[in-house]
Scaffold this motif. Structure first.
Motif, PDB file in Angstrom:
ATOM      1  N   ALA A   9       0.800  -1.233   0.106  1.00 55.09           N
ATOM      2  CA  ALA A   9      -0.171  -0.190  -0.184  1.00 55.09           C
ATOM      3  C   ALA A   9       0.837   1.264   0.011  1.00 55.09           C
ATOM      4  N   ALA A  10       1.959   1.181   0.673  1.00 58.18           N
ATOM      5  CA  ALA A  10       2.896   2.236   0.713  1.00 58.18           C
ATOM      6  C   ALA A  10       3.845   2.900  -0.270  1.00 58.18           C
ATOM      7  N   THR A  11       3.908   1.705  -1.307  1.00 60.72           N
ATOM      8  CA  THR A  11       4.705   1.801  -2.422  1.00 60.72           C
ATOM      9  C   THR A  11       4.161   1.517  -3.809  1.00 60.72           C
ATOM     10  N   VAL A  12       3.096   0.813  -4.033  1.00 61.25           N
ATOM     11  CA  VAL A  12       2.405   0.813  -5.274  1.00 61.25           C
ATOM     12  C   VAL A  12       1.568   1.842  -5.553  1.00 61.25           C
ATOM     13  N   GLU A  13       1.727   2.396  -7.081  1.00 53.88           N
ATOM     14  CA  GLU A  13       1.045   3.510  -7.438  1.00 53.88           C
ATOM     15  C   GLU A  13      -0.033   3.390  -7.989  1.00 53.88           C
ATOM     16  N   PRO A  14      -1.109   4.150  -8.192  1.00 54.06           N
ATOM     17  CA  PRO A  14      -1.316   5.652  -7.467  1.00 54.06           C
ATOM     18  C   PRO A  14      -1.467   5.624  -5.909  1.00 54.06           C
ATOM     19  N   GLY A  15      -1.802   4.677  -5.540  1.00 52.51           N
ATOM     20  CA  GLY A  15      -2.214   4.522  -4.030  1.00 52.51           C
ATOM     21  C   GLY A  15      -1.094   5.040  -3.100  1.00 52.51           C
ATOM     22  N   GLY A  16      -0.162   4.556  -3.443  1.00 53.17           N
ATOM     23  CA  GLY A  16       1.096   4.719  -2.302  1.00 53.17           C
ATOM     24  C   GLY A  16       1.350   6.148  -2.120  1.00 53.17           C
ATOM     25  N   ARG A  17       1.187   7.144  -3.020  1.00 53.51           N
ATOM     26  CA  ARG A  17       1.247   8.476  -2.959  1.00 53.51           C
ATOM     27  C   ARG A  17       0.077   8.968  -1.942  1.00 53.51           C
ATOM     28  N   ARG A  18      -0.904   8.560  -2.301  1.00 51.34           N
ATOM     29  CA  ARG A  18      -2.068   8.809  -1.379  1.00 51.34           C
ATOM     30  C   ARG A  18      -2.189   8.329   0.095  1.00 51.34           C
ATOM     31  N   VAL A  19      -1.561   7.142   0.095  1.00 49.91           N
ATOM     32  CA  VAL A  19      -1.363   6.563   1.440  1.00 49.91           C
ATOM     33  C   VAL A  19      -0.452   7.697   2.357  1.00 49.91           C
ATOM     34  N   ALA A  20       0.634   7.995   1.686  1.00 46.76           N
ATOM     35  CA  ALA A  20       1.672   8.777   2.567  1.00 46.76           C
ATOM     36  C   ALA A  20       1.001  10.078   2.960  1.00 46.76           C
ATOM     37  N   ALA A  21       0.258  10.689   1.828  1.00 49.62           N
ATOM     38  CA  ALA A  21      -0.347  12.035   2.274  1.00 49.62           C
ATOM     39  C   ALA A  21      -1.668  11.948   3.288  1.00 49.62           C
ATOM     40  N   GLU A  22      -2.408  10.665   3.260  1.00 51.13           N
ATOM     41  CA  GLU A  22      -3.300  10.558   4.319  1.00 51.13           C
ATOM     42  C   GLU A  22      -2.675  10.121   5.786  1.00 51.13           C
ATOM     43  N   VAL A  23      -1.580   9.512   5.819  1.00 50.98           N
ATOM     44  CA  VAL A  23      -0.830   9.193   7.105  1.00 50.98           C
ATOM     45  C   VAL A  23      -0.309  10.740   7.616  1.00 50.98           C
ATOM     46  N   ALA A  24       0.244  11.671   6.785  1.00 48.68           N
ATOM     47  CA  ALA A  24       0.691  12.586   7.146  1.00 48.68           C
ATOM     48  C   ALA A  24      -0.550  13.775   7.523  1.00 48.68           C
ATOM     49  N   ARG A  25      -1.746  13.584   6.954  1.00 47.48           N
ATOM     50  CA  ARG A  25      -2.902  14.401   7.356  1.00 47.48           C
ATOM     51  C   ARG A  25      -3.602  13.887   8.741  1.00 47.48           C
ATOM     52  N   LEU A  26      -3.621  12.464   9.108  1.00 50.56           N
ATOM     53  CA  LEU A  26      -4.298  11.944   9.918  1.00 50.56           C
ATOM     54  C   LEU A  26      -3.229  11.935  11.276  1.00 50.56           C
ATOM     55  N   ARG A  27      -2.155  12.114  11.050  1.00 52.41           N
ATOM     56  CA  ARG A  27      -1.112  12.025  12.229  1.00 52.41           C
ATOM     57  C   ARG A  27      -1.445  12.863  13.348  1.00 52.41           C
ATOM     58  N   ALA A  28      -1.841  14.088  12.947  1.00 51.20           N
ATOM     59  CA  ALA A  28      -2.210  15.329  13.982  1.00 51.20           C
ATOM     60  C   ALA A  28      -2.995  14.865  15.026  1.00 51.20           C
TER      61      ALA A  28
END
Length: 335
Positions: free
Chosen positions: A124-143
Motif C-alpha cells: 500500500a505504501a509503494t504501489v502507485e497511484p495509491g502509495g502517494r495517497r497513503v503517504a498523504a493521508e498518514v501525514a494528514r491523520l497524524r495530527a
C-alpha cells in the motif's frame, strides 16, 4: 455521544493462492492490511479497513471475511476493476515467496475525528497511484492519531530497494511504531548491521521499532533507551509463515492500544516516555499471536483465549530480557 476513536488499517486485501510442491493450489483470504485488521479486531480493538478490491466473487470473499472478523470496511473499498491476487509459493520449510497481480488505490477515508490510530505498510505504501495517497493521508491523520508502519518488503512488486527506500523512510519518520522483519532490513540495506538500522530508524521519529527474526523471536528498541529487548518466540511446529508478521503486528498494536500507548496525541506522549516494563506485555502478545499463526496454514487472527492458552503453555521456557553481550549488562547498540 461521540463514539470512541477506531484503529484504521489502510492497505491491501487480496486472495493468496498458496502453491506447494505436489499439491493442488489452495486459495486463502489474505493481504497484509486485512490480516492486521482481522488480528486487531479479534483482540477486541474497533477496527476499520480501507482497501481496494473488485466487485467480483473474490472481492465478495474479502468483504465477507472482513465482516466475519469484526472489521468495518470503509465504503468504496470495492472500487478496483478486479480483486488482487498473490501467489505464495511455499517451500519445504514453510517459507513463502510471492508474485502479484494487483492494482492499488485508496478509497475516501472517514473523518479524522473518528480515527485514533492509523496502520499501513506493505504494498500500500509503494504501489502507485495509491502509495502517494497513503503517504498523504498518514501525514494528514497524524495530527490526531498515532501511526504504525510495516515495510513488509515484497521485491517481486516493489522493484529495487533504491526505488522504494525514500518512501519507506518518509513513512518511518511519520510513525510512532515501526515493525520490520530481518529479511526486510537485509533487502532494504544490503550488508548493513540490522541493529544499527533499528537505531537509525528510531532517530527518525518512531518511539518503538521492532525487528522480527522468525524462530529467533524479535529485537525491539525504544527511541529514548540505549538498550534493546530480546523477545522470545514460543517453540511451535510451523505449518507455514503466511501472515506471521501481520499477526505479530496485530498483537503488538492491540497490546499497546489496550494500555493507552496508542490512540491519539496523548497516547503518543505516553509511548514516547514508555519504559521496557510498559511495552513488555504487548511485545509478548505479539510473539504469541505470531506463533499461533505459523502453527496453521495461511493467515490466522488469534483470539484472546488462544493467546492466554499458549502463553500459559510456553511461559515456563520463555522470557524477555535486555539484550546483552555477556549475559549481564544491557547491550548498547551503536548507530
Amino acid at each position: 455521544m461521540t463514539p470512541d476513536p477506531a484503529l484504521l488499517c489502510i492497505g491491501e486485501a487480496l486472495i493468496d493462492v498458496v502453491l506447494r510442491e505436489g499439491r493442488e493450489p489452495v486459495e486463502h483470504v489474505g493481504g497484509s492490511l486485512l490480516n492486521v485488521a482481522a488480528g486487531t479486531a479479534a483482540l477486541g480493538v474497533d477496527t476499520l479497513l480501507a482497501s481496494w478490491w473488485g466487485r467480483d466473487a473474490r472481492g465478495d470473499r474479502l468483504a465477507q471475511a472482513a465482516r466475519a472478523a469484526g472489521v468495518r470496511v470503509v465504503a468504496g473499498s470495492d472500487g478496483a476493476e478486479r480483486t488482487p491476487v498473490a501467489q505464495a509459493r511455499v517451500d519445504a520449510g514453510g517459507h513463502a515467496r510471492y508474485t502479484f497481480d494487483l492494482s492499488w488505490d485508496v478509497p475516501a477515508l472517514p473523518a479524522a475525528s473518528g480515527i485514533g490510530h492509523v496502520h499501513t505498510g506493505s504494498l500500500a505504501a509503494t504501489v502507485e497511484p495509491g502509495g502517494r495517497r497513503v503517504a498523504a493521508e498518514v501525514a494528514r491523520l497524524r495530527a490526531g492519531a498515532t501511526v504504525s508502519y510495516d515495510p513488509n518488503a515484497r521485491p517481486a512488486i516493489m522493484g529495487s530497494p533504491i526505488a522504494v527506500r525514500a518512501r519507506i523512510e518518509d513513512l518511518i519518520a511519520l510513525s510512532d511504531v515501526v515493525k520490520a522483519s530481518d529479511e526486510d532490513i537485509a533487502w532494504l540495506y544490503p550488508g548493513a548491521d540490522p541493529a544499527a538500522v533499528l537505531a537509525a530508524w528510531a532517530r527518525r521519529g518512531p518511539a518503538l521499532v521492532v525487528m522480527t527474526r522468525g524462530a529467533d523471536g524479535a529485537l525491539a528498541r525504544l527511541a529514548h533507551d540505549d538498550t534493546a529487548l530480546q523477545v522470545a518466540a514460543p517453540a511451535v511446529e510451523v505449518a507455514d509463515t503466511v501472515g506471521a508478521g501481520d499477526s505479530f503486528m496485530a498483537g503488538l498494536l492491540a497490546g499497546l492500544w489496550d494500555l493507552g500507548l496508542l490512540g491519539g496525541p496523548e497516547a503518543r506522549a505516553r509511548l514516547r516516555h514508555a519504559r521496557w516494563e510498559d511495552v513488555a506485555v504487548p511485545l509478548r502478545q505479539a510473539a504469541l499471536t505470531s506463533a499461533l499463526t505459523v502453527r496453521r496454514a495461511g493467515a490466522h487472527a488469534p483470539r484472546p483465549a488462544e493467546v492466554r492458552e499458549l502463553d500459559a503453555a510456553a511461559r515456563p521456557a520463555a522470557r524477555e530480557e535486555p539484550a546483552s553481550d555477556a549475559g549481564s549488562a544491557p547491550e548498547r547498540l551503536q548507530p
